[in-house]
Structures are given as C-alpha cells and as structure tokens.
Design a protein around this motif. Structure first.
Motif, short mmCIF file in Angstrom:
data_model
loop_
_atom_site.label_atom_id
_atom_site.label_comp_id
_atom_site.label_asym_id
_atom_site.label_seq_id
_atom_site.Cartn_x
_atom_site.Cartn_y
_atom_site.Cartn_z
N MET A 252 0.95 -1.22 0.05
CA MET A 252 -0.18 -0.08 -0.09
C MET A 252 0.72 1.32 0.05
O MET A 252 2.12 1.35 0.43
N ASP A 253 0.36 2.31 -0.48
CA ASP A 253 1.03 3.44 -0.45
C ASP A 253 1.16 4.05 0.93
O ASP A 253 0.11 3.91 1.60
N PRO A 254 2.60 4.33 1.40
CA PRO A 254 2.69 4.49 2.54
C PRO A 254 1.66 5.73 3.26
O PRO A 254 1.15 5.77 4.33
N GLU A 255 1.45 6.81 2.27
CA GLU A 255 0.72 7.85 2.82
C GLU A 255 -0.70 7.62 2.89
O GLU A 255 -1.38 8.07 4.01
N ALA A 256 -1.36 6.46 2.13
CA ALA A 256 -2.65 6.32 2.14
C ALA A 256 -2.77 5.30 3.40
O ALA A 256 -3.86 5.60 3.98
N PHE A 257 -1.83 4.54 3.71
CA PHE A 257 -2.06 3.65 4.98
C PHE A 257 -1.92 4.42 6.28
O PHE A 257 -2.60 4.19 7.03
N ALA A 258 -1.12 5.52 6.10
CA ALA A 258 -1.08 6.44 7.21
C ALA A 258 -2.28 6.99 7.63
O ALA A 258 -2.66 7.24 8.65
N MET B 295 3.00 4.43 13.54
CA MET B 295 2.35 2.98 13.42
C MET B 295 2.21 2.25 12.37
O MET B 295 2.32 1.16 11.86
N ALA B 296 1.71 3.03 11.23
CA ALA B 296 1.37 2.61 10.06
C ALA B 296 2.74 2.23 9.49
O ALA B 296 2.98 1.17 8.71
N LYS B 297 3.76 2.98 9.66
CA LYS B 297 4.73 2.46 9.07
C LYS B 297 5.61 1.41 9.69
O LYS B 297 5.93 0.32 8.92
N ARG B 298 5.45 1.18 10.87
CA ARG B 298 5.83 -0.24 11.66
C ARG B 298 4.93 -1.29 11.06
O ARG B 298 5.56 -2.55 10.92
N ILE B 299 3.59 -1.08 10.95
CA ILE B 299 3.00 -2.22 10.43
C ILE B 299 3.09 -2.82 9.26
O ILE B 299 3.28 -3.76 8.76
N GLN B 300 3.53 -1.66 8.25
CA GLN B 300 4.00 -1.91 6.87
C GLN B 300 5.60 -2.76 6.76
O GLN B 300 5.70 -3.71 6.16
#
Length: 197
Positions: free
Chosen positions: A63-69, A85-90
């Motif tokens: 997923m696009d990191p910005e979209a996931f965040a 946390m979005a970054k860590r999950i990815q």
C-alpha cells in the motif's frame, strides 16, 4: 488458529484476534503508549477500513505509505501515533512477505522449541525482547502454541497464574489484575528512580 480472546474487550475485534495470526501480531505491535484495548482493537479497525474481513500482509506491504497512514489516522485514530505505527505495520508485513510468504502463522508453526520461537519473534520489526516474550506467553497460554521450553523463553511472562501482561487477560477480572500489576511496577520504578537521586 480459532480461539476466543478478550484483549480488545470488543467481541468483533477479539474474534478477529482469535482467528487471525496477523491481527494478533499487529495488535501486539500496536500495544505501546496506548491502552491495551485500544491497541488490540486496531487490527479490526484497519481491516474494516480496508473493506476486508482480515488483514493481508501482501496487501498492506504494497500500500502507498501515505494512504495507509491516512487510513490509520481517520477518526477515531488506530493509535496515538498513527503515522509511525502505520510505517511499523507495513515494515512488519513486508518482513512477513519476505520471510514467511506473508503468512504470520508460519512464524511459530513447526518451531523446534521456545528459544527458537523467541528468536523468530525478536527478529520481527518492532518486536524487542519484552514484546517478543509477552507475545510468546500469549501464544503458549491462550493460542495453544506451546513448544518445549516456551515458559522459560517467555521469562516471567510465561509463569502460570501470573497477571503481568496481555498473555494473562481472559476477561474483565484478569484485566483489572494486570492493570493493578502494571501500576505497582510503575510505582516501584518511580520510587527506585527517586531513591537514586
């Protein structure tokens, strides 16, 4: 994996945690600097916002990191720090894709012993020794994953009849006991720090 957990104190979120290895790992990853129930409710919230029944490591990793965040930041936010946390999950999902074909259960399936399982958990992005030991204790106490030596590898968190962590929460009563234990630990650490000055 299909057990009844009571970590989120929310039937839908707990049902997902009990049947989805990735949801359980993600909840554990989120369990810092927020109330435990909030952290373990996170995987169900993410899945719902993605329009899915479960989390998919392959899908989250690309997923696009910005979209996931942004997905984690929607109100109510999944975590106090949704962006990091979005970054860590990815990162966790990418690691699972690279090492376990995206199947979180393979982290513990067929593992030789508790020591090896602890090492595998500590190798996961965002899992230090303490978090790995707590998750190992959760696997052993509630998820039926009990390789030889798992209690020793989990340290104090593996002790039977202890109320130290999420591994020991089976309902509101045990949740209260774990909270009380954590408050005692914080008070003791604060007193020790004050005595050291």
């Amino acid at each position: 994996m299909d057990v009844t957990l009571h970590l989120a104190q929310d039937p839908e979120a707990d049902a997902l945690l009990g049947r989805s290895p990735l949801a359980a790992l993600t909840g554990m990853l989120l369990d810092q600097q927020v109330p435990m129930e909030w952290a373990f409710k996170g995987p169900a919230t993410i899945a719902r916002r993605m329009g899915a029944e479960d989390l998919d490591a392959h899908e989250i990793a690309v997923m696009d990191p910005e979209a996931f965040a942004a997905l984690l930041s929607e109100k109510p936010a999944v975590h106090r720090y949704p962006g990091s946390m979005a970054k860590r999950i990815q990162q966790l999902c990418q690691y699972l894709v690279d090492h376990y074909d995206g199947d979180a259960e393979l982290v513990w399936k067929g593992v030789a012993d508790g020591k090896e399982l602890l090492k595998r958990l500590q190798d996961l992005p965002g899992f230090g020794k303490q978090k790995a030991q707590i998750f190992l204790a959760l696997l052993g106490k509630q998820l039926g994953v009990a390789p030889t030596g798992w209690r020793e590898a989990a340290g104090a968190y593996g002790e039977a009849q202890s109320f130290r962590s999420v591994a020991d929460i089976t309902g509101p009563e045990s949740l209260a006991k774990v909270r009380a234990h954590k408050q005692e630990m914080k008070a003791a650490a604060k007193a020790a720090k004050a005595a050291g000055k």
